[in-house]
Write an enzyme that holds these catalytic residues in place. Structure first.
Site, PDB file in Angstrom:
ATOM      1  N   ALA A 157       0.805  -1.222   0.000  1.00  0.00           N
ATOM      2  CA  ALA A 157       0.000   0.000   0.000  1.00  0.00           C
ATOM      3  C   ALA A 157       0.834   1.266   0.000  1.00  0.00           C
ATOM      4  CB  ALA A 157      -0.932  -0.001   1.206  1.00  0.00           C
ATOM      5  N   PHE A 161      10.122  15.060   0.094  1.00  0.00           N
ATOM      6  CA  PHE A 161       9.177  14.482   1.040  1.00  0.00           C
ATOM      7  C   PHE A 161       9.175  15.321   2.312  1.00  0.00           C
ATOM      8  CE2 PHE A 161       6.876  10.345   1.777  1.00  0.00           C
ATOM      9  CZ  PHE A 161       6.416  10.204   0.486  1.00  0.00           C
ATOM     10  N   GLN A 168       1.473   7.755  14.470  1.00  0.00           N
ATOM     11  CA  GLN A 168       1.480   8.827  13.479  1.00  0.00           C
ATOM     12  C   GLN A 168       0.154   8.970  12.744  1.00  0.00           C
ATOM     13  OE1 GLN A 168       4.037   8.646   9.682  1.00  0.00           O
ATOM     14  NE2 GLN A 168       4.905  10.317  10.871  1.00  0.00           N
ATOM     15  N   HIS A 176      -1.329  10.573   9.436  1.00  0.00           N
ATOM     16  CA  HIS A 176      -0.925  11.138   8.149  1.00  0.00           C
ATOM     17  C   HIS A 176      -1.925  12.245   7.829  1.00  0.00           C
ATOM     18  CE1 HIS A 176       0.087  11.591   3.968  1.00  0.00           C
ATOM     19  NE2 HIS A 176       1.057  10.703   4.067  1.00  0.00           N
ATOM     20  N   LEU A 233      -5.116   6.445   1.830  1.00  0.00           N
ATOM     21  CA  LEU A 233      -4.052   7.440   1.820  1.00  0.00           C
ATOM     22  C   LEU A 233      -3.893   8.134   0.475  1.00  0.00           C
ATOM     23  CD1 LEU A 233      -1.452   8.500   3.387  1.00  0.00           C
ATOM     24  CD2 LEU A 233      -0.242   6.907   1.915  1.00  0.00           C
ATOM     25  N   GLU A 267       2.146  11.609   0.547  1.00  0.00           N
ATOM     26  CA  GLU A 267       2.850  12.864   0.733  1.00  0.00           C
ATOM     27  C   GLU A 267       3.482  13.331  -0.582  1.00  0.00           C
ATOM     28  OE1 GLU A 267       4.409  13.348   4.725  1.00  0.00           O
ATOM     29  OE2 GLU A 267       6.367  13.289   3.766  1.00  0.00           O
ATOM     30  N   ARG A 316       4.746  15.371   9.449  1.00  0.00           N
ATOM     31  CA  ARG A 316       3.358  14.915   9.552  1.00  0.00           C
ATOM     32  C   ARG A 316       2.690  15.277  10.865  1.00  0.00           C
ATOM     33  NH1 ARG A 316       4.135   9.040   6.614  1.00  0.00           N
ATOM     34  NH2 ARG A 316       4.547   9.992   4.590  1.00  0.00           N
ATOM     35  N   HIS A 339      -1.815   6.175  10.695  1.00  0.00           N
ATOM     36  CA  HIS A 339      -1.001   5.696   9.589  1.00  0.00           C
ATOM     37  C   HIS A 339       0.128   4.762   9.994  1.00  0.00           C
ATOM     38  CE1 HIS A 339       0.628   5.869   5.599  1.00  0.00           C
ATOM     39  NE2 HIS A 339       1.746   6.426   5.974  1.00  0.00           N
ATOM     40  N   ARG A 342       7.975   9.604  12.804  1.00  0.00           N
ATOM     41  CA  ARG A 342       8.716   9.081  11.668  1.00  0.00           C
ATOM     42  C   ARG A 342       8.635  10.048  10.499  1.00  0.00           C
ATOM     43  NH1 ARG A 342       6.905   5.772   6.748  1.00  0.00           N
ATOM     44  NH2 ARG A 342       4.885   6.583   7.329  1.00  0.00           N
TER      45      ARG A 342
HETATM   46  C1  FAD Z   1      -1.026   3.426   2.859  1.00  0.00           C
HETATM   47  C2  FAD Z   1       0.392   3.446   3.350  1.00  0.00           C
HETATM   48  C3  FAD Z   1       1.359   4.142   2.654  1.00  0.00           C
HETATM   49  C4  FAD Z   1       2.669   4.156   3.086  1.00  0.00           C
HETATM   50  N1  FAD Z   1       3.610   4.844   2.359  1.00  0.00           N
HETATM   51  C5  FAD Z   1       4.901   4.812   2.750  1.00  0.00           C
HETATM   52  C6  FAD Z   1       5.903   5.456   1.980  1.00  0.00           C
HETATM   53  O1  FAD Z   1       5.648   6.038   0.936  1.00  0.00           O
HETATM   54  N2  FAD Z   1       7.175   5.402   2.413  1.00  0.00           N
HETATM   55  C7  FAD Z   1       7.523   4.732   3.554  1.00  0.00           C
HETATM   56  O2  FAD Z   1       8.703   4.702   3.886  1.00  0.00           O
HETATM   57  N3  FAD Z   1       6.591   4.109   4.294  1.00  0.00           N
HETATM   58  C8  FAD Z   1       5.287   4.141   3.925  1.00  0.00           C
HETATM   59  N4  FAD Z   1       4.342   3.500   4.688  1.00  0.00           N
HETATM   60  C9  FAD Z   1       4.773   2.687   5.826  1.00  0.00           C
HETATM   61  C10 FAD Z   1       5.341   1.372   5.352  1.00  0.00           C
HETATM   62  O3  FAD Z   1       4.729   0.990   4.157  1.00  0.00           O
HETATM   63  C11 FAD Z   1       5.121   0.257   6.374  1.00  0.00           C
HETATM   64  O4  FAD Z   1       5.601   0.654   7.601  1.00  0.00           O
HETATM   65  C12 FAD Z   1       5.860  -0.987   5.945  1.00  0.00           C
HETATM   66  O5  FAD Z   1       5.503  -1.358   4.638  1.00  0.00           O
HETATM   67  C13 FAD Z   1       5.628  -2.154   6.881  1.00  0.00           C
HETATM   68  O6  FAD Z   1       6.293  -3.287   6.371  1.00  0.00           O
HETATM   69  P1  FAD Z   1       6.485  -4.605   7.209  1.00  0.00           P
HETATM   70  O7  FAD Z   1       7.263  -5.536   6.375  1.00  0.00           O
HETATM   71  O8  FAD Z   1       6.994  -4.258   8.555  1.00  0.00           O
HETATM   72  O9  FAD Z   1       4.996  -5.132   7.423  1.00  0.00           O
HETATM   73  P2  FAD Z   1       3.817  -5.585   6.364  1.00  0.00           P
HETATM   74  O10 FAD Z   1       4.144  -5.258   4.968  1.00  0.00           O
HETATM   75  O11 FAD Z   1       2.599  -5.042   6.953  1.00  0.00           O
HETATM   76  O12 FAD Z   1       3.876  -7.126   6.491  1.00  0.00           O
HETATM   77  C14 FAD Z   1       3.508  -7.811   7.651  1.00  0.00           C
HETATM   78  C15 FAD Z   1       3.589  -9.280   7.372  1.00  0.00           C
HETATM   79  O13 FAD Z   1       3.373  -9.993   8.582  1.00  0.00           O
HETATM   80  C16 FAD Z   1       2.447 -11.015   8.370  1.00  0.00           C
HETATM   81  N5  FAD Z   1       1.749 -11.277   9.625  1.00  0.00           N
HETATM   82  C17 FAD Z   1       1.191 -10.400  10.475  1.00  0.00           C
HETATM   83  N6  FAD Z   1       0.634 -11.035  11.505  1.00  0.00           N
HETATM   84  C18 FAD Z   1       0.845 -12.356  11.310  1.00  0.00           C
HETATM   85  C19 FAD Z   1       0.497 -13.538  12.018  1.00  0.00           C
HETATM   86  N7  FAD Z   1      -0.205 -13.506  13.150  1.00  0.00           N
HETATM   87  N8  FAD Z   1       0.867 -14.726  11.502  1.00  0.00           N
HETATM   88  C20 FAD Z   1       1.550 -14.813  10.348  1.00  0.00           C
HETATM   89  N9  FAD Z   1       1.900 -13.718   9.652  1.00  0.00           N
HETATM   90  C21 FAD Z   1       1.554 -12.513  10.119  1.00  0.00           C
HETATM   91  C22 FAD Z   1       1.553 -10.514   7.270  1.00  0.00           C
HETATM   92  O14 FAD Z   1       0.938 -11.585   6.610  1.00  0.00           O
HETATM   93  C23 FAD Z   1       2.550  -9.789   6.393  1.00  0.00           C
HETATM   94  O15 FAD Z   1       3.167 -10.702   5.511  1.00  0.00           O
HETATM   95  C24 FAD Z   1       3.018   3.478   4.268  1.00  0.00           C
HETATM   96  C25 FAD Z   1       2.055   2.786   4.972  1.00  0.00           C
HETATM   97  C26 FAD Z   1       0.744   2.771   4.534  1.00  0.00           C
HETATM   98  C27 FAD Z   1      -0.269   2.056   5.331  1.00  0.00           C
END
Ligand code: FAD
Ligand code: FES
Lengths: 587, 245
Positions: free
Chosen positions: A48, A117, A231, A233, A243, A246, A288, A356, A391
Site C-alpha cells: 500500500a 518528502f 502517526q 498522516h 491514503l 505525501e 506529519r 497511519h 517518523r
Molecule cells: C497506505 C500506506 C502508505 C505508506 N507509504 C509509505 C511510503 O511512501 N514510504 C515509507 O517509507 N513508508 C510508507 N508506509 C509505511 C510502510 O509501508 C510500512 O511501515 C511498511 O511497509 C511495513 O512493512 P512490514 O514488512 O513491517 O509489514 P507488512 O508489509 O505489513 O507485512 C507484515 C507481514 O506480517 C504477516 N503477519 C502479520 N501477523 C501475522 C500472524 N499472526 N501470523 C503470520 N503472519 C503474520 C503478514 O501476513 C505480512 O506478511 C506506508 C504505509 C501505509 C499504510
C-alpha cells in the site's frame, strides 16, 4: 500438532520479512528458513505504500543531513547510533533493490529519480510513481522465489512464541486452510509482522495490520517501546481513510481550508511558498505531526469543509496539470476519483488526518535483537529507536531493508552458534497450551458479546483518548475502557466452528492482539506527561527533556494494566534542539 | 448520505458441512459510496460472522479481493454499489477450486508464478555501488506489466485455462515477459522453456478476455502477442544448425 524444524523462522512476508529471508538465503544457503505469513506475501501491507523510500542520492545531499532531518523530525527521541547506521546503509539497499529489478522512476538521464518528502531538507525519496511499496514488495517477493532454502507457509496464522530458559525457541501457527496447528522449532525467530493501525477506527492500514507480532512478544514478557507515538498522516480520504501520498505535496500540491487559505503558515510552518514550487521542509513539506495537529486547530476554529464523510480540508493539485498527475500520481487520481468522486486534475480533494504508522513496537537494538535471546524484530512491528517521536515519511520503507538485512545477518550467526533446537517436554507442553487456548476460544458460548462490537468500542475509545491531542482524563478513561474490554473479550462467542478458513476465529485472535496493543498505547499516552512529536498533551504543553527524554517500555502484567519503565535515549552527536520548519533558517 | 438496500446472494460452501455449494441471501443497507467489499464486511460484522472471504488493503493494490460479481471477475474493493443493480450475486473466482465460501485455492497459479523465473537473471555482474542506467523509454516498455496485483481475475476469464488448467495462463506469462524485456535482465533464454512448452504461450487462443477484465490494465494479451512473436524467433533460432537454447 505437527512439528517443523528450521534454522530461522520469519513471521511476516512483507517488505521486512522478505528482505531478511533473501539475506539469509544469499549468505548461507544451508540455513533452512521457514517464512510464515497469514496472507500471501504480495498481500502484505507494504504493497500500500505509495510515496517512496529515502536514501541520500544527490551530490548536494549528505548522510549528515539525512541524519539531522531524521533526528529533528523524531523530536530527538531517536537513538542516534541507529540513525547513523540507517542513513549509511539506505542508498546501498535501494540500489540493491534496483539490481533486483525494482521499476524505480527515472530522471531524464536514466538514473533513478528522487522526489521531495515532508521534513526532508533535500530530495532523497526514491519512488516508483505512486506505487513504491507495491513495487518494492513484488520485487522482493519475486526475487525470493529463486532461493530453495526459503520455505514459505502462506496463509498460516502465527499464534504465540515458544520459549524456554529465557530464550526464544520457535512459534506455533495455525494453517488457515485446514485449521491444523504447527509447532515451529528454531533457534532464531524474526518477527516481521507489521504495524497495528487497526487499533484505531480510521486508518490507512489494511485489515492485516493487527499488531499480532507485538502482542506475541508482549505476552512472552518482552516490552513494547514508545507505543504512545502513533502517526497521523495529514492527507487521508475522509470516509475510507485511504491514503493520498505525501508525494502529492512533494510534487507541489497545497493544503487549503474552507476559505481557500493555506493555513499551515499560521502554525509555525510559514511563510507561504509559491504555488507550484514547493520548498523543502516548510509549509506543505513540514512533518506529519505538525500538519495533522494544524488540522485539529483549524477544525476547532471552524475553518474546515463539511463533507458527507465529516470535516476535511482541501488538497489542491490542479496546478500540477494532467500530464504530471498521470505520470507521477496515477494511483492517487484513481483513488480520489473512485472513492470520493473528486478528480484531482479538475478539483481539490477533501482530506483529513488518518492513523497511519506506529513509531513504537517491540523493543530492539540496532541489530534487531530483543531482550529475549533468539528473538529478533524488524520493520514496523519493531521499535529500534530509528523513528523517535515522529517518523519521517519514506524512512520506513528503507528501514524494512536496512533492518531486515542487518538482523538477518545476526539471526543467521546466532542460529549457527546455537544449533537446531531439540523438541522437549517443556516446549511441547507450551505448544499444547497455546493450541488449547485457541480451541477454548472456539468452543465457548453464550457470553453475548461480539468481535465486531468489542472491536468498535476499543477503536472509538482509542481515538477519543489517544488521538491527535490527549489529556490525563481522556487517556485514563481509555486505559479503563481497554481493561474493561479485556474482560468482555471473554464473553465473545465464535459462531463459526469450521476448521477450514475460519475468519471468525481469526478475527477474534486478532482482536486479542489488538487489545494487548491498545493497552500499551493508552498507558503510554497517559504516563508520558509532556508533548513530543506525535504525542501531544493538552495538559502538558511542550517537550520536557529533563523528565522525558526517554523511551517508554510497556511490560505486560499478568493482572491489570501494563507497567511502564523508562529507558535513556542514545545521543551521539545531536543535542536536543528546536524543530524549525519555517524554511531556510534551519542549519 | 442516502442508503440503498441491495439483495445480495452469496455462494457458500464449507467442505466440512456441505456436500455442495449453495447460495445464501442477505439484505444489505449500503451507503451509496460503498464498494461491494464494504457490503461483504457489513454482512460479516452484522449479519453472519461465518462468511469467509479474503481482503486486506481496500485500495486496489493487494489483489486479495477478487471474486465474481454478477458473473464478472472483479476486485470487490474496486466495484461500487452505485454501478450495480439491486440484485447482486457474489461467487468465488471461476476456474479455481473452492476452499471455503468465497475463498479459492490458489496453489496452481502460485506454483506457475515460480516457473516464470520472475527475477532479474544476470550473466555479467551489475554495476558496483550504483544503479543500472535505464532511460525512461526502456522503463515504459515493461512498466505496464509490473502493475499486476496477482488478483487472478484473468485466470477466471481465460477460456483456455478453463479448458485446461495446465495452461500457464495470462498473469504468469505477462510476468515472464516483463522480465524478458527489462533492459537489466539477461535471462530470456532461461525463460524460453515455459514458452516453448505446449502449456506456454502457444496455447493462448487470443480472445483477449484477460485484458478486458484486468483491473490494473496490465494487458496480458498484448504481452502474449509480443512473446509469441519473440518466441517464434527464438524457437526457430534453436532449430538452426548450431543453435543454442
Ligand atoms: C497506505 C500506506 C502508505 C505508506 N507509504 C509509505 C511510503 O511512501 N514510504 C515509507 O517509507 N513508508 C510508507 N508506509 C509505511 C510502510 O509501508 C510500512 O511501515 C511498511 O511497509 C511495513 O512493512 P512490514 O514488512 O513491517 O509489514 P507488512 O508489509 O505489513 O507485512 C507484515 C507481514 O506480517 C504477516 N503477519 C502479520 N501477523 C501475522 C500472524 N499472526 N501470523 C503470520 N503472519 C503474520 C503478514 O501476513 C505480512 O506478511 C506506508 C504505509 C501505509 C499504510
Ligand atoms: S482489498 Fe486489496 S485489492 Fe481489494
Amino acid at each position: 500438532m505437527e512439528t517443523i524444524h528450521a534454522d530461522v523462522v520469519i513471521v511476516g512476508a512483507g517488505g521486512a520479512g522478505l528482505r531478511a529471508a533473501i539475506a539469509i538465503a544469499e549468505t548461507d544457503p544451508s540455513l533452512e528458513i521457514a517464512l510464515i505469513s497469514k496472507v500471501y506475501p504480495m498481500r502484505s501491507h507494504t504493497c500500500a505504500a505509495e510515496g517512496g523510500a529515502a536514501g541520500v542520492k544527490g551530490a548536494d545531499d549528505s548522510l549528515e543531513m539525512h541524519f539531522n532531518d531524521t533526528v529533528s523530525g523524531g523530536d530527538w527521541l531517536c537513538d542516534q547510533e541507529v540513525v547513523e547506521y540507517f542513513v549509511s546503509q539506505a542508498s546501498r539497499e535501494l540500489i540493491q533493490l534496483e539490481h533486483w529489478g525494482c521499476p524505480w522512476s527515472r530522471e531524464d538521464d536514466g538514473s533513478v529519480a528522487v522526489r521531495p518528502f515532508g521534513g526532508m531538507k533535500k530530495k532523497r525519496t526514491w519512488y516508483a510513481a505512486d506505487k513504491s511499496g507495491f513495487h518494492i514488495l513484488h520485487t522482493l517477493f519475486q526475487t525470493s522465489l529463486q532461493f530453495p532454502s526459503i520455505k514459505r507457509y502462506d496463509e498460516y496464522f502465527a499464534l504465540d512464541l515458544l520459549h524456554k530458559d529465557g530464550k526464544c525457541r520457535g512459534v506455533v501457527a495455525m494453517e488457515m486452510r485446514s485449521g491444523r496447528f504447527f509447532a515451529y522449532h528454531a533457534p532464531a525467530v524474526i518477527m516481521a509482522s507489521g504495524g497495528a493501525g487497526q487499533v484505531f477506527p480510521f486508518t490507512t492500514n489494511g485489515a492485516v495490520k493487527t499488531g499480532d507480532g507485538m502482542a506475541m512478544a508482549y505476552r512472552a514478557g518482552i516490552p513494547l517501546k514508545d507505543m504512545e507515538f502513533v502517526q497521523y498522516h495529514p492527507t487521508g480520504l475522509p470516509g475510507t481513510g485511504i491514503l493520498l501520498t505525501e508525494g502529492c505535496r512533494g510534487e507541489g500540491g497545497i493544503l487549503v481550508n474552507k476559505n481557500g487559505y493555506r493555513y499551515l503558515q499560521d502554525y509555525g510552518m510559514g511563510p507561504e511558498t509559491p504555488i507550484g514550487s514547493p520548498v523543502l521542509k516548510t509549509m506543505e513539506l513540514g512533518p506529519r505531526d505538525r500538519l495533522s495537529q494544524a488540522f485539529w486547530h483549524e477544525q476547532k476554529k471552524g475553518n474546515t469543509v463539511e463533507t458527507p464523510w465529516g470535516h476535511s480540508v482541501l488538497l489542491d493539485m490542479r496546478h500540477l496539470g494532467e500530464k504530471k498527475i498521470n505520470e507521477r500520481l496515477p494511483l492517487v487520481r484513481e483513488l480520489a476519483s473512485s472513492y470520493v468522486g473528486h478528480d484531482p486534475v479538475k478539483e481539490p480533494v477533501p482530506v483529513r488526518p488518518v492513523i497511519h504508522f506506529m513509531m513504537g513496537g517491540i523493543d530492539t537494538n540496532l541489530n534487531g535483537e530483543t531482550q529475549m535471546p533468539g528473538l529478533f524484530a524488524i520493520g514496523e512491528t519493531a521499535c529500534s529507536g530509528l523513528h523517535g517521536a515522529n517518523r519521517l515519511g519514506s524512512n520506513s520503507l528503507t528501514d524494512l531493508l536496512v533492518s531486515g538485512k542487518r538482523s538477518a545477518d545476526r539471526a543467521s550467526a546466532y542460529a549457527k552458534e546455537t544449533g537446531r533446537s531439540e523438541d522437549n517436554p517443556t516446549l511441547r507442553a507450551q505448544a499444547e497450551d497455546i493450541v488449547g487456548n485457541v480451541r477454548g476460544l472456539l468452543q465457548r458460548s453464550g457470553g453475548g458479546e461480539t468481535t465486531a462490537g468489542v472491536r468498535r468500542e476499543m477503536r472509538d475509545s482509542l481515538e477519543s483518548g489517544a488521538g491527535i491531542y490527549r489529556d490525563e482524563k481522556g487517556a485514563q478513561a481509555t486505559c479503563d475502557k481497554v481493561a474493561e474490554l479485556h474482560e468482555r473479550f471473554q464473553g465473545i462467542e465464535v459462531n463459526d466452528k469450521s476448521n477450514v478458513f475460519n475468519t471468525d476465529l481469526q478475527q477474534l485472535l486478532e482482536l486479542r492482539n489488538l487489545l494487548d496493543v491498545a493497552e500499551t498505547v493508552a498507558e503510554g499516552s497517559l504516563q508520558r506527561r509532556e508533548s513530543r512529536g506525535a504525542h501531544q498533551r493538552l495538559d502538558f504543553v511542550g517537550r520536557d527533556d529533563e523528565n522525558f527524554l526517554k523511551h517508554s517500555l510497556a511490560f505486560r502484567e499478568p493482572k491489570g494494566r501494563p507497567r511502564i519503565e523508562w529507558l535513556d535515549v542514545t545521543i551521539t552527536r545531536s543535542q536536543p534542539g528546536v524543530r524549525d520548519y519555517s524554511g531556510g533558517k534551519d542549519k | 448520505m442516502s442508503k440503498r438496500t441491495l439483495d445480495i446472494e452469496v455462494l457458500r460452501y464449507d467442505p466440512e458441512q456441505d456436500t455442495e455449494p449453495h447460495f445464501m441471501s442477505y439484505q444489505v443497507p449500503c451507503e451509496e459510496d460503498w464498494a461491494i467489499l464494504d457490503a461483504l464486511n457489513y454482512i460479516k460484522e452484522e449479519l453472519d460472522t461465518t462468511l469467509a472471504f479474503r481482503w486486506s488493503c481496500h485500495m486496489m493494490v493487494c489483489g486479495s479481493c477478487g471474486m465474481m460479481v454478477n458473473g464478472e471477475p472483479v476486485l470487490t474493493c474496486k466495484t461500487f454499489v452505485r454501478d450495480l443493480p439491486k440484485d447482486v450475486r457474489i461467487e468465488p473466482l471461476e476456474n479455481f477450486p473452492i476452499e471455503r465460501d468465497l475463498v479459492v485455492v490458489l496453489d496452481d497459479v502460485m506454483e506457475k508464478l515460480q516457473m516464470a523465473k520472475p527475477y532479474i537473471i544476470r550473466k555479467d555482474p551489475p554495476p558496483e555501488n550504483e544503479e543500472f542506467n535505464q532511460p525512461r523509454s526502456a522503463l515504459y516498455k515493461f512498466k505496464q506489466y509490473t502493475m499486476c496485483v496477482n488478483c487472478m481475475c484473468c485466470y477466471s476469464a481465460c477460456p483456455q485455462y478453463a479448458l485446461d488448467s495446465s495452461f500457464i495462463g495470462p498473469a504468469v506469462l505477462a510476468l515472464a515477459h516483463r522480465y524478458n524485456i527489462d533492459s537489466r535482465d539477461q535471462g530470456k533464454s532461461e525463460r524460453l522453456d515455459i514458452l516453448a512448452d505446449h502449456d506456454g504461450v502457444w496455447n493462448c487462443s487470443f480472445v483477449g478476455a484477460c485484458s478486458e477484465v484486468c483491473p490494473k490494465n496490465v494487458d496480458p494479451a498484448a504481452a502474449l502477442q509480443q512473446m509469441k512473436i519473440d518466441g517464434a524467433k527464438a524457437y526457430w533460432l534453436q532449430k538452426l544448425p548450431g543453435g543454442k537454447s
